[in-house]
Design an enzyme around this catalytic site. Structure first.
Site, mmCIF file in Angstrom:
data_model
loop_
_atom_site.group_PDB
_atom_site.id
_atom_site.type_symbol
_atom_site.label_atom_id
_atom_site.label_comp_id
_atom_site.label_asym_id
_atom_site.label_seq_id
_atom_site.Cartn_x
_atom_site.Cartn_y
_atom_site.Cartn_z
ATOM 1 N N GLY A 73 -1.620 -11.347 33.677
ATOM 2 C CA GLY A 73 -0.287 -11.566 33.142
ATOM 3 C C GLY A 73 -0.122 -13.031 32.781
ATOM 4 N N CYS A 117 -0.979 -17.331 41.021
ATOM 5 C CA CYS A 117 -0.314 -17.636 39.752
ATOM 6 C C CYS A 117 -1.204 -18.579 38.954
ATOM 7 C CB CYS A 117 1.035 -18.293 40.056
ATOM 8 S SG CYS A 117 1.963 -18.773 38.594
ATOM 9 N N LEU A 118 -1.335 -18.314 37.663
ATOM 10 C CA LEU A 118 -2.184 -19.164 36.813
ATOM 11 C C LEU A 118 -1.627 -20.589 36.714
ATOM 12 C CD1 LEU A 118 -2.989 -16.643 33.928
ATOM 13 C CD2 LEU A 118 -4.531 -17.368 35.771
ATOM 14 N N GLU A 160 6.077 -11.845 36.148
ATOM 15 C CA GLU A 160 6.236 -12.417 34.794
ATOM 16 C C GLU A 160 7.709 -12.542 34.410
ATOM 17 O OE1 GLU A 160 3.612 -13.733 33.799
ATOM 18 O OE2 GLU A 160 2.319 -12.596 35.140
ATOM 19 N N HIS A 163 9.087 -15.585 35.862
ATOM 20 C CA HIS A 163 8.713 -16.794 35.110
ATOM 21 C C HIS A 163 9.719 -17.084 34.007
ATOM 22 C CE1 HIS A 163 4.991 -18.467 36.561
ATOM 23 N NE2 HIS A 163 4.326 -17.324 36.504
HETATM 24 ZN ZN LIG Z 1 2.649 -16.920 37.582
#
Ligand SMILES: [Zn+2]
Length: 192
Positions: A73, A117-118, A160, A163
């Site tokens: 995601g 989380c990226l 997401e 975010h």
């Molecule tokens: Zn994230």
């Protein structure tokens, strides 16, 4: 196989060892994704109004970055674009874009699992999420979409959607886990 794969998914990232070339690609992709405490990650995104070429290119770019970063995601705020859309991968193959997403139903039944989380590398924190959700919105062409999701896909779209409202997993975790995560993150910030 399916269950094994699911166990390796944490929030929006796949936790797996990559070969050197994929690992190099992952690092390059992560360098293009906003990292905590970047201000964009705390901001609320605005609805998308025009489904134009610019939007198509943004979606393509986000799909590539998500793939290279080994994510499942990625929200637009994570690439510094304050518009309401994200891409996610609910299964093995398909990658979907959801524009102006809204979670219209959430199951009362929840579970707690570790999320990554990226935009917050190297940290996982436990987050309580609904087990099943209904997600509605548009695809990148402007057509209506409606998804009934469970498992890691349901967790991912909750991550997401957060975010897009400037909310991070560390805002959703327990006070203890948040303190611990910030303890790891703060020294990095001082040294960067
Ligand atoms: Zn994230």
């Amino acid at each position: 196989m399916e269950e094994h794969d699911e166990a390796d998914i944490e929030g929006e990232i796949r936790d797996e060892v990559l070969d050197p070339e994929r690992e190099a690609r992952r690092r390059i992709a992560l360098a293009q994704i906003r990292q905590y405490p970047d201000a964009a990650l705390k901001m609320k995104a605005r609805p998308v109004i025009e489904f134009d070429d610019e939007l198509q290119s943004l979606v393509e770019r986000m799909k590539l970055l998500m793939h290279d970063a080994n994510g499942i995601g990625l929200a637009a705020t994570q690439v510094g674009v304050l518009r309401r859309l994200f891409v996610f991968q609910p299964g093995e193959e398909e990658v979907l874009a959801v524009v102006n997403p809204e979670i219209t139903e959430r199951s009362e039944e929840t579970d707690v699992a570790d999320e990554g989380c990226l935009s917050i590398q190297g940290i996982t924190v436990p987050v309580e999420r609904s087990l099943e959700v209904t997600l509605v919105g548009k695809d990148e062409k402007g057509d209506d979409v409606h998804y009934e999701l469970d498992g890691y896909a349901a967790r991912c779209v909750q991550h997401e959607t957060d975010h897009l409202d400037g909310l991070l997993m560390i805002d959703r975790t327990t006070p203890e886990a948040r303190r611990e995560a910030l303890g790891v993150l703060r020294p990095r910030i001082v040294h960067s």
